[in-house]
Design a protein around this motif. Structure first.
Motif, short mmCIF file in Angstrom:
data_model
loop_
_atom_site.label_atom_id
_atom_site.label_comp_id
_atom_site.label_asym_id
_atom_site.label_seq_id
_atom_site.Cartn_x
_atom_site.Cartn_y
_atom_site.Cartn_z
N ALA A 188 0.87 -1.19 0.00
CA ALA A 188 0.00 0.00 0.00
C ALA A 188 0.90 1.22 0.00
O ALA A 188 1.85 1.29 0.78
CB ALA A 188 -0.91 0.00 1.23
N GLU A 189 0.62 2.18 -0.88
CA GLU A 189 1.46 3.39 -0.97
C GLU A 189 0.64 4.65 -0.71
O GLU A 189 -0.50 4.74 -1.13
CB GLU A 189 2.13 3.46 -2.35
N GLY A 190 1.25 5.59 -0.05
CA GLY A 190 0.57 6.86 0.23
C GLY A 190 0.10 6.92 1.67
O GLY A 190 -0.41 5.94 2.20
N GLU A 191 0.27 8.10 2.28
CA GLU A 191 -0.07 8.23 3.70
C GLU A 191 -1.54 7.94 3.98
O GLU A 191 -1.88 7.25 4.94
CB GLU A 191 0.28 9.65 4.19
N LYS A 192 -2.42 8.46 3.12
CA LYS A 192 -3.85 8.31 3.38
C LYS A 192 -4.26 6.83 3.42
O LYS A 192 -4.93 6.38 4.34
CB LYS A 192 -4.65 9.06 2.31
N VAL A 193 -3.81 6.09 2.40
CA VAL A 193 -4.18 4.68 2.32
C VAL A 193 -3.59 3.91 3.50
O VAL A 193 -4.29 3.14 4.17
CB VAL A 193 -3.67 4.07 0.99
N VAL A 194 -2.31 4.14 3.78
CA VAL A 194 -1.63 3.41 4.86
C VAL A 194 -2.33 3.70 6.19
O VAL A 194 -2.62 2.81 6.99
CB VAL A 194 -0.14 3.79 4.91
N ARG A 195 -2.65 4.97 6.42
CA ARG A 195 -3.30 5.36 7.67
C ARG A 195 -4.67 4.70 7.81
O ARG A 195 -5.05 4.21 8.88
CB ARG A 195 -3.43 6.89 7.70
N GLU A 196 -5.42 4.68 6.72
CA GLU A 196 -6.78 4.07 6.78
C GLU A 196 -6.70 2.59 7.08
O GLU A 196 -7.51 2.04 7.82
CB GLU A 196 -7.54 4.32 5.47
N LEU A 197 -5.72 1.92 6.47
CA LEU A 197 -5.57 0.48 6.73
C LEU A 197 -5.19 0.25 8.19
O LEU A 197 -5.75 -0.63 8.86
CB LEU A 197 -4.53 -0.12 5.78
N LEU A 198 -4.26 1.05 8.70
CA LEU A 198 -3.84 0.91 10.11
C LEU A 198 -5.03 1.19 11.04
O LEU A 198 -5.29 0.44 11.98
CB LEU A 198 -2.68 1.87 10.42
N ASN A 199 -5.76 2.27 10.74
CA ASN A 199 -6.92 2.62 11.58
C ASN A 199 -7.98 1.53 11.57
O ASN A 199 -8.74 1.39 12.52
CB ASN A 199 -7.55 3.93 11.10
N SER A 200 -8.06 0.78 10.46
CA SER A 200 -9.05 -0.29 10.38
C SER A 200 -8.53 -1.59 10.98
O SER A 200 -9.16 -2.62 10.86
CB SER A 200 -9.45 -0.53 8.92
N GLY A 201 -7.36 -1.52 11.61
CA GLY A 201 -6.84 -2.69 12.31
C GLY A 201 -6.08 -3.67 11.42
O GLY A 201 -5.82 -4.80 11.84
N TRP A 202 -5.74 -3.28 10.19
CA TRP A 202 -4.97 -4.19 9.32
C TRP A 202 -3.52 -4.21 9.81
O TRP A 202 -2.99 -3.19 10.26
CB TRP A 202 -5.05 -3.74 7.85
N LYS A 203 -2.92 -5.38 9.70
CA LYS A 203 -1.59 -5.58 10.27
C LYS A 203 -0.50 -5.27 9.25
O LYS A 203 -0.39 -5.93 8.21
CB LYS A 203 -1.47 -7.04 10.74
N ALA A 204 0.33 -4.27 9.56
CA ALA A 204 1.46 -3.93 8.68
C ALA A 204 2.62 -4.87 8.97
O ALA A 204 2.93 -5.16 10.12
CB ALA A 204 1.87 -2.49 8.89
N HIS A 205 3.25 -5.32 7.91
CA HIS A 205 4.42 -6.18 8.02
C HIS A 205 5.67 -5.29 8.11
O HIS A 205 6.56 -5.51 8.93
CB HIS A 205 4.44 -7.07 6.78
N GLU A 206 5.70 -4.26 7.26
CA GLU A 206 6.79 -3.29 7.25
C GLU A 206 6.24 -1.97 6.72
O GLU A 206 5.38 -1.97 5.85
CB GLU A 206 7.90 -3.73 6.28
#
Lengths: 239, 239
Positions: B27-45
């Motif tokens: 996922a690229e871009g602050e908006k997308v990354v932030r929304e995924l994190l806020n929705s509880g998706w697990k970032a690997h890196e």
């Protein structure tokens, strides 16, 4: 065989300044090139790896075409056309037009041009900072509609100030578009997804229209500007 | 500092097969990354040239980020997430859903996911040849809506066959969508711009809906599929 200078020339047509200096622009893809030719636009050069026999062209190797293409995936045909000269059409009594404030994404402008073509809109008024309609990616995403819809780059504040028909602004806090009555002649102003319509311009527009969101939990902040334009034009042209 | 293997790994996530093998996507871009994190998706890196302090990340040089970015213009943040596991939701009694037949363009799928999010649609059914929703360009163009809308890849002929609610096909020769009554539960099937809905699938659908063109002379052959979806959803959700 194309010379180094010719290749450089094609690549430089990616720049607005160079397009304006030369009066030329690039169109890629058989559909777009054919539509421009059918509409009587004058091709300066057409290069193709393979193309139907009815399109006169200079053969080019795939690797060379890839190196000059402005698209992510090169199409088999790349043409250079002469830019048309548009007269600015006055607004009022000419049905509906669209004004675009600060639309930066080429794909969005291209899609909006195609939409306008679908709804029979002939003129789009763009703020000077809106992406150039002869940008290769815009041309490609119009799918040929650029041959039938004119983009005029002008100061939108002054345009709205002198507009004699109703002006509608798409905003996030206006009347629901489902309840809005639209006049048969008018101007719809769309702003960028991230910043909306500029403050000075918005102050001049009384009719504010909003597409209500239906998602119940935390949904998206905005619609893609081309999709929002599609939805509003669909309402404006409702029989 | 990223090793050559790590860089290769990120680049390879452009391939669907490699995403499926690893269970990871970009996922690229602050908006997308932030929304995924806020929705509880697990970032690997998460790699970033500069990012807000509340997003933990590994610093990366701009030149390296450019070399692994899947976008035309790299964004300052690139994250690798674990793919979620979706259960296929049965259709019927769950409001409206969308089915996409052979949609190849990543930007179109991403925009349709964002649209569905706007209208509160939770499920999209995609033919197996539709572009993968975890393609980096799809993820980017959802602007984060991928966190709230699920794409299920399945045989659409069988899906429509077993669908208990009304099914509507968007075609070029059906009833005007302005005159169509839509049920409150249902399935809207959209096909590709160039080929429409596959023959076998279309045979199974009685309700055919068309967006009439308003242009008087030779206009465009079709609308962009995301715009057509926007217009039809706008009708389906009309209060």
């Amino acid at each position: 065989m194309l010379s180094k200078n010719q290749l450089k020339h094609i690549r430089k047509l990616n720049k607005k300044k160079y397009r304006q200096e030369t009066g030329l622009f690039v169109a890629e893809g058989e559909k777009v090139v054919r539509e421009l030719l059918n509409s009587g636009w004058k091709a300066h050069e057409i290069y193709a790896t393979h193309a139907p026999q009815d399109i006169p062209h200079t053969p080019i190797k795939q690797s060379l075409l890839n190196s000059v293409s402005h698209l992510f995936t090169a199409s088999p045909i790349l043409a250079i056309f002469h830019m048309p000269k548009y007269k600015q059409t006055p607004i009022g009594g000419h049905g509906f037009s669209i004004a675009l404030d600060s639309i930066a994404d080429p794909g969005n402008l291209g899609t909006i041009i195609r939409l306008c073509d679908w709804f029979g809109i002939k003129n789009i008024y763009c703020s000077p900072n809106t992406v150039d309609c002869f940008n290769p990616k815009v041309v490609q995403s119009t799918m040929g509609s650029i041959a039938r819809v004119q983009c005029h780059y002008t100061d939108l504040v002054s345009l709205v100030h002198h507009c004699e028909s109703e002006v509608y602004a798409a905003t996030l806090n206006g009347n629901s578009h489902y309840e809005q009555t639209f006049s048969s002649n008018g101007l719809l102003v769309m702003g960028s997804e991230s910043h909306g319509i500029g403050e000075e311009l918005l102050k001049k527009i009384r009719n504010r229209v909003t597409i209500p969101a239906f998602s119940t939990d935390t949904g998206p902040e905005s619609l893609n500007v081309a999709n929002a334009t599609a939805i509003l034009l669909n309402e404006i042209f409702r029989p």
